[in-house]
Design an enzyme around this catalytic site. Structure first.
Site, mmCIF file in Angstrom:
data_model
loop_
_atom_site.group_PDB
_atom_site.id
_atom_site.type_symbol
_atom_site.label_atom_id
_atom_site.label_comp_id
_atom_site.label_asym_id
_atom_site.label_seq_id
_atom_site.Cartn_x
_atom_site.Cartn_y
_atom_site.Cartn_z
ATOM 1 C CE LYS A 174 -2.042 -1.140 3.901
ATOM 2 N NZ LYS A 174 -1.350 -2.401 4.217
ATOM 3 N NE ARG A 229 -4.751 -1.245 9.810
ATOM 4 C CZ ARG A 229 -3.609 -0.808 9.288
ATOM 5 N NH1 ARG A 229 -3.500 0.401 8.812
ATOM 6 N NH2 ARG A 229 -2.568 -1.601 9.255
ATOM 7 N NE ARG A 270 7.701 -2.444 6.286
ATOM 8 C CZ ARG A 270 6.385 -2.337 6.415
ATOM 9 N NH1 ARG A 270 5.690 -1.679 5.514
ATOM 10 N NH2 ARG A 270 5.774 -2.906 7.430
ATOM 11 N NE ARG A 327 6.067 -0.345 10.104
ATOM 12 C CZ ARG A 327 4.948 -0.352 9.383
ATOM 13 N NH1 ARG A 327 4.884 0.334 8.267
ATOM 14 N NH2 ARG A 327 3.906 -1.053 9.773
ATOM 15 N NE ARG A 359 2.079 -4.856 11.128
ATOM 16 C CZ ARG A 359 3.114 -4.736 10.295
ATOM 17 N NH1 ARG A 359 4.277 -5.278 10.598
ATOM 18 N NH2 ARG A 359 2.985 -4.078 9.174
HETATM 19 P P1 AP5 Z 1 4.835 -1.596 1.924
HETATM 20 O O1 AP5 Z 1 4.526 -0.787 0.712
HETATM 21 O O2 AP5 Z 1 5.555 -0.935 3.041
HETATM 22 O O3 AP5 Z 1 3.522 -2.351 2.425
HETATM 23 P P2 AP5 Z 1 2.239 -1.820 3.182
HETATM 24 O O4 AP5 Z 1 1.052 -2.491 2.591
HETATM 25 O O5 AP5 Z 1 2.242 -0.318 3.226
HETATM 26 O O6 AP5 Z 1 2.506 -2.465 4.588
HETATM 27 P P3 AP5 Z 1 2.473 -1.867 6.061
HETATM 28 O O7 AP5 Z 1 3.188 -2.886 6.894
HETATM 29 O O8 AP5 Z 1 2.980 -0.473 6.115
HETATM 30 O O9 AP5 Z 1 0.973 -1.875 6.329
HETATM 31 P P4 AP5 Z 1 0.304 -1.944 7.672
HETATM 32 O O10 AP5 Z 1 -1.065 -1.759 7.219
HETATM 33 O O11 AP5 Z 1 0.540 -3.113 8.529
HETATM 34 O O12 AP5 Z 1 1.053 -0.795 8.510
HETATM 35 P P5 AP5 Z 1 0.609 0.662 8.943
HETATM 36 O O13 AP5 Z 1 1.823 1.493 9.020
HETATM 37 O O14 AP5 Z 1 -0.551 1.131 8.157
HETATM 38 O O15 AP5 Z 1 5.668 -2.865 1.428
HETATM 39 C C1 AP5 Z 1 6.130 -3.845 2.355
HETATM 40 C C2 AP5 Z 1 7.475 -4.403 1.844
HETATM 41 O O16 AP5 Z 1 7.250 -5.102 0.613
HETATM 42 C C3 AP5 Z 1 8.521 -3.335 1.532
HETATM 43 O O17 AP5 Z 1 9.784 -3.807 1.916
HETATM 44 C C4 AP5 Z 1 8.438 -3.146 0.006
HETATM 45 O O18 AP5 Z 1 9.675 -2.754 -0.523
HETATM 46 C C5 AP5 Z 1 8.038 -4.545 -0.439
HETATM 47 N N1 AP5 Z 1 7.184 -4.537 -1.639
HETATM 48 C C6 AP5 Z 1 6.137 -3.698 -1.911
HETATM 49 N N2 AP5 Z 1 5.580 -4.023 -3.104
HETATM 50 C C7 AP5 Z 1 6.277 -5.089 -3.579
HETATM 51 C C8 AP5 Z 1 6.171 -5.893 -4.759
HETATM 52 N N3 AP5 Z 1 5.243 -5.667 -5.684
HETATM 53 N N4 AP5 Z 1 7.035 -6.924 -4.921
HETATM 54 C C9 AP5 Z 1 8.001 -7.170 -3.979
HETATM 55 N N5 AP5 Z 1 8.171 -6.445 -2.825
HETATM 56 C C10 AP5 Z 1 7.310 -5.429 -2.642
HETATM 57 O O19 AP5 Z 1 0.032 0.393 10.423
HETATM 58 C C11 AP5 Z 1 0.882 0.070 11.502
HETATM 59 C C12 AP5 Z 1 0.065 -0.010 12.781
HETATM 60 O O20 AP5 Z 1 -0.542 1.287 13.043
HETATM 61 C C13 AP5 Z 1 -1.111 -0.980 12.764
HETATM 62 O O21 AP5 Z 1 -0.706 -2.283 13.090
HETATM 63 C C14 AP5 Z 1 -2.033 -0.356 13.819
HETATM 64 O O22 AP5 Z 1 -1.592 -0.647 15.125
HETATM 65 C C15 AP5 Z 1 -1.860 1.134 13.594
HETATM 66 N N6 AP5 Z 1 -2.829 1.681 12.629
HETATM 67 C C16 AP5 Z 1 -2.558 2.279 11.439
HETATM 68 N N7 AP5 Z 1 -3.692 2.654 10.820
HETATM 69 C C17 AP5 Z 1 -4.702 2.304 11.641
HETATM 70 C C18 AP5 Z 1 -6.113 2.398 11.532
HETATM 71 N N8 AP5 Z 1 -6.709 2.948 10.471
HETATM 72 N N9 AP5 Z 1 -6.863 1.907 12.558
HETATM 73 C C19 AP5 Z 1 -6.295 1.357 13.639
HETATM 74 N N10 AP5 Z 1 -4.959 1.221 13.792
HETATM 75 C C20 AP5 Z 1 -4.173 1.687 12.796
#
Ligand code: AP5
Length: 232
Positions: free
Chosen positions: A22, A97, A141, A174, A185
């Site tokens: 994402k 979410r 990552r 991270r 997660r």
């Molecule tokens: P990346 O692009 O970083 O993936 P992502 O989908 O953004 O994954 P996240 O881990 O950031 O999502 P998340 O939803 O768990 O975390 P968030 O920060 O929102 O890619 C991942 C890896 O894959 C990278 O190394 C990249 O290089 C690689 N990659 C990407 N595309 C690729 C491809 N096509 N091929 C190969 N490799 C590839 O949330 C963190 C925490 O915050 C949550 O757990 C929760 O506690 C809290 N939180 C955030 N938002 C909310 C909400 N709305 N409600 C409640 N709690 C929330």
């Protein structure tokens, strides 16, 4: 010209499990269309870093891989969406979410952001990736603490081990990308976020795509979806 295109693109929601890409795709879209990427994960991590009241409440929850309670997020998201750079459109990465967050967002967009003549529900892009690939993406990552560029030691390694290609900063992992937190997660996603696809499907807004492909290939498909939406 990018901002003119963006005005028609309007709000975009990125749905998908942790590690689906994402953030990676949202950054490319933000650059291409000239609209901001709004990652609730990044906003929360910034609150944790600054030690705000919200950050103090969110820290332990995020370290367990659980979702931060909805009511803690609404003020933070509303403040960000009211900023002027969001007027032409924005990409929400990691929000909504839960079903409650999706309902809140619809009500917010309806009431506050767009007047009736400019009503513009979000386009929702769901990235689908299988479980084994997600684990590799999350454990591999690394990101640059200075410019935010995301790398992956398995799939998109930096040119020099552990250093950012753009500014030479030492890359970081991270806190929640540890195996034991990742399991939590992914479980939270299955239980609370996956059902959101039905919410958006029922409203005719969901576009699902196979995100188990090269970054550039996925990006081209997303641009095609958004361009055809903007042309309507
Ligand atoms: P990346 O692009 O970083 O993936 P992502 O989908 O953004 O994954 P996240 O881990 O950031 O999502 P998340 O939803 O768990 O975390 P968030 O920060 O929102 O890619 C991942 C890896 O894959 C990278 O190394 C990249 O290089 C690689 N990659 C990407 N595309 C690729 C491809 N096509 N091929 C190969 N490799 C590839 O949330 C963190 C925490 O915050 C949550 O757990 C929760 O506690 C809290 N939180 C955030 N938002 C909310 C909400 N709305 N409600 C409640 N709690 C929330």
């Amino acid at each position: 010209m990018a901002v003119e295109t963006a005005r028609k693109v309007g709000p975009v929601v990125m749905l998908g499990p942790p590690g689906a890409g994402k953030g990676t795709q949202a950054k490319k879209m933000a650059e291409h269309y000239g609209i901001p990427q709004i990652s609730t994960g990044d906003l929360l991590r910034e609150h944790v870093r600054r030690g705000t009241e919200l950050g103090i409440k969110a820290k332990a929850i995020m370290e367990r891989g659980e979702l931060v309670p909805d009511e803690l997020l609404y003020g933070m998201v509303a403040d960000r969406l009211r900023e002027p750079d969001c007027r032409p459109g924005f990409i929400l990465d990691g929000f909504p979410r839960t079903a409650a967050q999706a309902g809140w967002l619809d009500a917010f967009l309806e009431k506050e952001l767009f007047d009736k003549s400019e009503k513009c529900p979000p386009v929702v892009i769901q990235l689908n990736v299988d479980y084994t690939q997600l684990l590799l993406r999350l454990t591999g990552r690394r990101s640059c603490p200075t410019c935010g560029t995301i790398y992956n030691i398995h799939f998109q390694p930096p040119r020099v081990n552990e250093l950012c290609d753009l500014d030479g900063s030492k890359l970081v992992q991270r806190n929640d990308d540890r195996q034991e937190v990742i399991t939590g997660r992914l479980a939270a996603y299955e239980a609370q976020t996956k059902p959101l696809a039905e919410y958006y499907q029922a409203r005719g807004r969901l576009v699902g795509l196979n995100a188990d492909r090269d970054v550039e290939e996925i990006m081209a498909e997303i641009f095609g979806i958004l361009d055809s939406h903007a042309a309507k």
